[in-house]
Design a protein around this motif. Structure first.
Motif, PDB file in Angstrom:
ATOM      1  N   PHE A 244       0.630  -1.168  -0.081  1.00 22.05           N
ATOM      2  CA  PHE A 244       0.000   0.142   0.003  1.00 22.05           C
ATOM      3  C   PHE A 244       0.842   1.216  -0.004  1.00 22.05           C
ATOM      4  O   PHE A 244       0.415   2.294  -0.595  1.00 22.05           O
ATOM      5  N   LEU A 245       2.057   1.145   0.717  1.00 25.56           N
ATOM      6  CA  LEU A 245       2.973   2.478   0.840  1.00 25.56           C
ATOM      7  C   LEU A 245       3.761   2.496  -0.469  1.00 25.56           C
ATOM      8  O   LEU A 245       3.865   3.644  -1.189  1.00 25.56           O
ATOM      9  N   PHE A 246       3.900   1.204  -1.294  1.00 30.26           N
ATOM     10  CA  PHE A 246       4.507   1.537  -2.722  1.00 30.26           C
ATOM     11  C   PHE A 246       3.467   1.874  -3.452  1.00 30.26           C
ATOM     12  O   PHE A 246       4.062   3.032  -4.497  1.00 30.26           O
ATOM     13  N   CYS A 247       2.346   1.678  -3.528  1.00 30.33           N
ATOM     14  CA  CYS A 247       1.334   2.483  -4.512  1.00 30.33           C
ATOM     15  C   CYS A 247       1.182   3.974  -4.196  1.00 30.33           C
ATOM     16  O   CYS A 247       0.946   4.539  -5.191  1.00 30.33           O
ATOM     17  N   ARG A 248       1.112   4.257  -3.018  1.00 28.56           N
ATOM     18  CA  ARG A 248       0.981   5.645  -2.654  1.00 28.56           C
ATOM     19  C   ARG A 248       1.890   6.385  -3.081  1.00 28.56           C
ATOM     20  O   ARG A 248       2.103   7.647  -3.584  1.00 28.56           O
ATOM     21  N   LEU A 249       3.242   5.817  -2.977  1.00 27.22           N
ATOM     22  CA  LEU A 249       4.442   6.516  -3.256  1.00 27.22           C
ATOM     23  C   LEU A 249       4.563   7.010  -4.582  1.00 27.22           C
ATOM     24  O   LEU A 249       4.604   7.977  -4.969  1.00 27.22           O
ATOM     25  N   PHE A 250       4.153   5.932  -5.501  1.00 30.04           N
ATOM     26  CA  PHE A 250       4.099   6.250  -7.033  1.00 30.04           C
ATOM     27  C   PHE A 250       2.682   6.884  -7.488  1.00 30.04           C
ATOM     28  O   PHE A 250       2.815   7.863  -8.305  1.00 30.04           O
ATOM     29  N   SER A 251       1.672   7.113  -6.584  1.00 29.41           N
ATOM     30  CA  SER A 251       0.738   7.900  -7.053  1.00 29.41           C
ATOM     31  C   SER A 251       1.181   9.209  -6.631  1.00 29.41           C
ATOM     32  O   SER A 251       0.777  10.146  -7.355  1.00 29.41           O
ATOM     33  N   GLY A 252       1.696   9.500  -5.525  1.00 29.54           N
ATOM     34  CA  GLY A 252       2.194  10.830  -5.340  1.00 29.54           C
ATOM     35  C   GLY A 252       3.043  11.459  -5.991  1.00 29.54           C
ATOM     36  O   GLY A 252       3.342  12.412  -6.620  1.00 29.54           O
ATOM     37  N   PHE A 253       4.227  10.376  -6.605  1.00 27.22           N
ATOM     38  CA  PHE A 253       5.201  10.704  -7.781  1.00 27.22           C
ATOM     39  C   PHE A 253       4.417  11.114  -8.913  1.00 27.22           C
ATOM     40  O   PHE A 253       4.778  12.142  -9.675  1.00 27.22           O
ATOM     41  N   GLY A 254       3.427  10.760  -9.382  1.00 29.98           N
ATOM     42  CA  GLY A 254       2.520  11.032 -10.616  1.00 29.98           C
ATOM     43  C   GLY A 254       1.939  12.278 -10.387  1.00 29.98           C
ATOM     44  O   GLY A 254       2.229  13.290 -11.120  1.00 29.98           O
ATOM     45  N   ILE A 255       1.454  12.440  -9.294  1.00 31.47           N
ATOM     46  CA  ILE A 255       0.492  13.683  -9.193  1.00 31.47           C
ATOM     47  C   ILE A 255       1.586  14.947  -8.726  1.00 31.47           C
ATOM     48  O   ILE A 255       1.054  16.117  -8.845  1.00 31.47           O
ATOM     49  N   GLY A 256       2.614  14.545  -8.278  1.00 32.07           N
ATOM     50  CA  GLY A 256       3.529  15.955  -8.175  1.00 32.07           C
ATOM     51  C   GLY A 256       3.955  16.742  -9.347  1.00 32.07           C
ATOM     52  O   GLY A 256       4.583  18.015  -9.168  1.00 32.07           O
ATOM     53  N   GLY A 257       3.736  16.262 -10.501  1.00 32.47           N
ATOM     54  CA  GLY A 257       3.961  17.067 -11.698  1.00 32.47           C
ATOM     55  C   GLY A 257       2.732  18.002 -12.089  1.00 32.47           C
ATOM     56  O   GLY A 257       3.045  18.770 -13.003  1.00 32.47           O
ATOM     57  N   ALA A 258       1.607  17.840 -11.199  1.00 32.24           N
ATOM     58  CA  ALA A 258       0.637  18.578 -11.813  1.00 32.24           C
ATOM     59  C   ALA A 258       0.719  20.078 -11.648  1.00 32.24           C
ATOM     60  O   ALA A 258       0.415  20.750 -12.741  1.00 32.24           O
ATOM     61  N   VAL A 259       1.119  20.412 -10.291  1.00 33.77           N
ATOM     62  CA  VAL A 259       1.037  21.971 -10.066  1.00 33.77           C
ATOM     63  C   VAL A 259       1.852  22.564 -10.954  1.00 33.77           C
ATOM     64  O   VAL A 259       1.604  23.662 -11.616  1.00 33.77           O
ATOM     65  N   PRO A 260       3.337  22.293 -11.279  1.00 33.81           N
ATOM     66  CA  PRO A 260       4.261  23.231 -11.939  1.00 33.81           C
ATOM     67  C   PRO A 260       3.885  23.090 -13.299  1.00 33.81           C
ATOM     68  O   PRO A 260       3.954  24.166 -14.141  1.00 33.81           O
ATOM     69  N   THR A 261       3.282  21.850 -13.747  1.00 28.71           N
ATOM     70  CA  THR A 261       2.907  21.833 -15.286  1.00 28.71           C
ATOM     71  C   THR A 261       1.698  22.476 -15.581  1.00 28.71           C
ATOM     72  O   THR A 261       1.879  23.220 -16.644  1.00 28.71           O
TER      73      THR A 261
END
Length: 727
Positions: A244-261
């Motif tokens: 579960f931590l692994f999935c949320r880690l990559f989920s956060g990695f993906g959404i991290g690019g939303a704001v600057p882009t």
């Protein structure tokens, strides 16, 4: 005879001078013809940006922007009237020069110096001049395209991506209590769930922001949102805490690019007079995401009846349904983004003139049709593109296999992102980067430190009140009695239970200490936060219960039997209104920012970005300080709403200032770095505030108040970008 010789010498010298001048003029005209033949369009002339009459970068033909280039004009007067077999004389046009180079390798007369003969400093100076010229021209083009249907369509598409980022931030705090219980997470490991998401968002913001300056805003946003949606959906089905931590880690990695882009993308299709207001309206979607997450948590998570199980190993509780629902904005944004074009400003920056022109024409035609003026023609024919400087990259010789090619490609992209990031610390943006770093860190530390863990503050207050109503039972002696009712919030000490039956019971927050159970039966038992400490069980039977070994703390079991033990933690919200209360509190807190969003959008271009940034952070720090005096839940909630309403203006103005201070070739990279710093400050705030929330609330609140005021004062030192074009 001597005079005749002198006259003849003078005549020959004059003829040579005339021939040289004819050759120079012929080469100059050929250069113009080559430029016209290579261009697909004739460049529109903006007289206010022309420095000289013979400027070949962009021009007007026939006094109209819409007149196409005449191919016949490409013929040179020097070659007129000659056939291919005609004798070629000195001073006559002798064909197109080979890239401005003569037979002897020297630069041809009248030709500009080739790029390979220039050093990097000269090339960068030329590119900088081109970028400044493009910035002015692009601003006029966007004004001609107008603000209309295209910008509003892109506004809602990018708003869904920004909404998904807001959901990701808030979903951590809402899922945390339920996930702790469902996965039997000890208190020592509960903080990892929040920290791991912010760690992924921190790395993702830097990576995707840098990638957006390399491959494009739309492409980068599509990939990062797809990564977020996939792993967010997958995390709702996994059972183990590690996975579960692994999935949320990559989920956060993906959404991290939303704001600057998102902000880089949208700012590049807005005119100067519209940019501050409409970027502020776009910020509203982030808080709409918070409202959406709060409402869905309030409506879904407390409903235990929405869950199902497959044996004792697989449990799908209501909070997992909530995680799926929270992935819907991300999925919607991915689908909608497939119908949107790339940022034309980015395409011009990388030299893709034709693609950028087509998109700008699409923006113009879309807006004009929406206004009822479909006959209005897009008059721009050619746009300035900056000089492209090739980067020299060392590639290994052994790249025949696919994985080696992938490694080289990844290493090349990462190296390019790093180089772009380092340019954020070059003149003239170095000072701005340092000041923005201080403002982003202080605002993030104060905001996230209080907001993300605020549900735990309410939970702590409720726990104190709940603990104050605990009932103590000492030295009980009960025999041959049937317990078939609920025990809640009780402590039983030094008791003896002989031949008793505990049937179809619920234990909620019950503790047995130093007690004896002899010849007893526990059947169909559901327990929550229940423990047996230093107890003794003799000849006792456990049938269909969830009393696992970890609930028997320092207890002794003698000749006891266990049948059909339910493993895993059991979640139940029956008669538990605290969950409703926590979600409702967060719903009110996020709803309170809407007035602040509206006010900041209306005043952004009137009072200025700096005034709003500094004033909002100072006022937020003062309101945060008054949280120290909150002794009741209602007072804390009221102060939280005020704090969130004041802070949102600072966030909006900071987002606008950040995109306006960075040039296009490093805008997303700089924004991504600052957003990554924001998430690092959030993790630090979580660790500090979370460790002190159960001890004292004075230190976190005073700390947040201090950093907000200091950050606001630094923000006032930033340059005002209200009247600047987008560089």
């Amino acid at each position: 005879m001597e005079e005749t010789y002198k006259d003849r010498t003078s005549l020959m010298k004059g003829a040579k001078d005339i021939a040289k001048e004819v050759k120079r003029q012929a080469v100059k005209k050929v250069n113009k013809a080559v430029d016209k033949a290579q261009d697909g369009y004739t460049q529109r002339s903006y007289n206010r940006f022309q420095d000289e009459e013979d400027d070949d970068d962009y021009y007007v033909q026939g006094g109209s922007y819409g007149v196409e280039a005449n191919d016949d004009e490409g013929s040179s007067e020097a070659t007129e009237g000659h056939d291919e077999d005609d004798e070629i004389y000195e001073g006559e046009y002798q064909g197109i020069p080979n890239m401005g180079q003569g037979k002897d390798g020297t630069v041809a007369l009248g030709q500009p110096m080739r790029d390979e003969y220039k050093d990097r400093h000269e090339l960068e100076s030329e590119r900088k001049a081109d970028e400044e010229e493009l910035a002015q021209q692009y601003e006029l083009i966007i004004q001609e395209c107008g603000h209309g249907r295209f910008q509003w369509a892109l506004f809602f598409v990018l708003g869904m991506a920004l909404m998904a980022d807001g959901v990701e931030v808030f979903v951590v705090g809402f899922v945390l209590p339920s996930a702790e219980t469902d996965m039997c997470i000890p208190n020592s490991g509960s903080g990892w769930l929040g920290d791991i998401v912010y760690l992924g968002m921190m790395v993702g913001a830097f990576f995707w922001g840098g990638l957006a300056d390399k491959v494009g805003r739309r492409q980068s946003l599509l990939i990062c949102m797809s990564v977020n949606g996939f792993f967010a959906f997958l995390s709702s089905f996994v059972q183990g805490y590690g996975f579960f931590l692994f999935c949320r880690l990559f989920s956060g990695f993906g959404i991290g690019g939303a704001v600057p882009t998102v902000f880089s993308y949208f700012s590049e299709v807005l005119a100067r007079e519209k940019r501050g207001e409409h970027l502020s309206w776009l910020c509203m979607f982030w808080m709409i995401g918070g409202i959406y997450a709060s409402a869905m948590a309030w409506a879904i998570i407390p409903h235990y009846g929405w869950s199902f199980s497959m044996g004792s190993a697989y449990q799908f509780h209501s909070w997992r349904v909530f995680v799926i629902v929270c992935a819907l904005p991300c999925v919607s944004s991915v689908v909608a983004l497939t119908f949107m074009p790339e940022s034309p400003r980015f395409l011009l920056e990388v030299g893709k003139h034709d693609e950028a022109w087509m998109i700008l024409k699409q923006i113009h035609d879309t807006n004009m049709r929406a206004r009822g003026q479909p006959e209005k023609v897009f008059t721009v024919n050619r746009i300035k593109t900056p000089k492209q400087i090739d980067e020299l990259i060392e590639i290994e010789s052994d790249t025949g296999t696919w994985y080696r090619r992938c490694i080289v490609r990844i290493r090349t992209e990462l190296y390019g992102i790093w180089l772009t990031f380092m340019r954020c610390f070059n003149y003239p943006v170095k000072d701005n980067t340092i000041k923005l770093t201080a403002v982003w860190f202080t605002l993030s530390f104060g905001y996230y430190g209080l907001s993300v863990w605020f549900p735990d503050v309410i939970k702590h207050l409720q726990s104190d009140e709940y603990a104050s109503r605990v009932k103590h039972f000492r030295n009980e002696e009960v025999s041959h009695f049937v317990f078939n009712f609920t025990l809640e919030n009780q402590i039983h000490s030094n008791g003896e239970y002989i031949n008793d039956r505990f049937i179809m019971m619920k234990f909620k927050s019950v503790t047995f200490e130093d007690s004896l159970f002899k010849n007893c039966v526990f059947e169909d038992i559901t327990s929550l936060n229940t423990y047996f400490r230093n107890c003794t069980f003799v000849n006792t039977t456990f049938y269909n219960t969830d009393l696992e070994q970890y609930k028997f703390v320092d207890s002794e079991l003698i000749n006891c039997t266990f049948f059909h033990i339910r493993t895993g933690c059991q979640i139940s919200f029956d008669d538990d209104y605290s969950a409703y209360w926590i979600y409702f509190v967060n719903f009110l807190g996020t709803l309170a920012v809407l007035p602040g969003n509206i006010v900041s959008a209306l005043l952004m271009d009137r009072i200025g970005r700096l005034t709003m940034l500094g004033g909002s952070m100072v006022l937020s720090g003062i309101s945060c300080f008054f949280l120290w005096f909150g002794t009741s839940e209602s007072m804390m909630i009221g102060m939280l709403c005020l704090y969130n309403g004041l802070t949102i203006s600072a966030w909006n103005s900071l987002d606008v200032i950040t995109v306006e201070l960075y040039p296009t070739d490093r805008r997303a990279t700089g924004f991504g770095f600052l957003n990554a710093l924001c998430k690092a400050a959030a993790v630090l705030g979580n660790l500090i505030f979370g460790s002190l929330v159960g001890i004292t609330k004075a230190i976190p609140i005073l700390l947040a108040s201090t950093v907000l005021v200091c950050g606001g004062l630094v923000g006032l030192r930033l340059p005002d970008t209200r009247t600047q074009v987008l560089m």
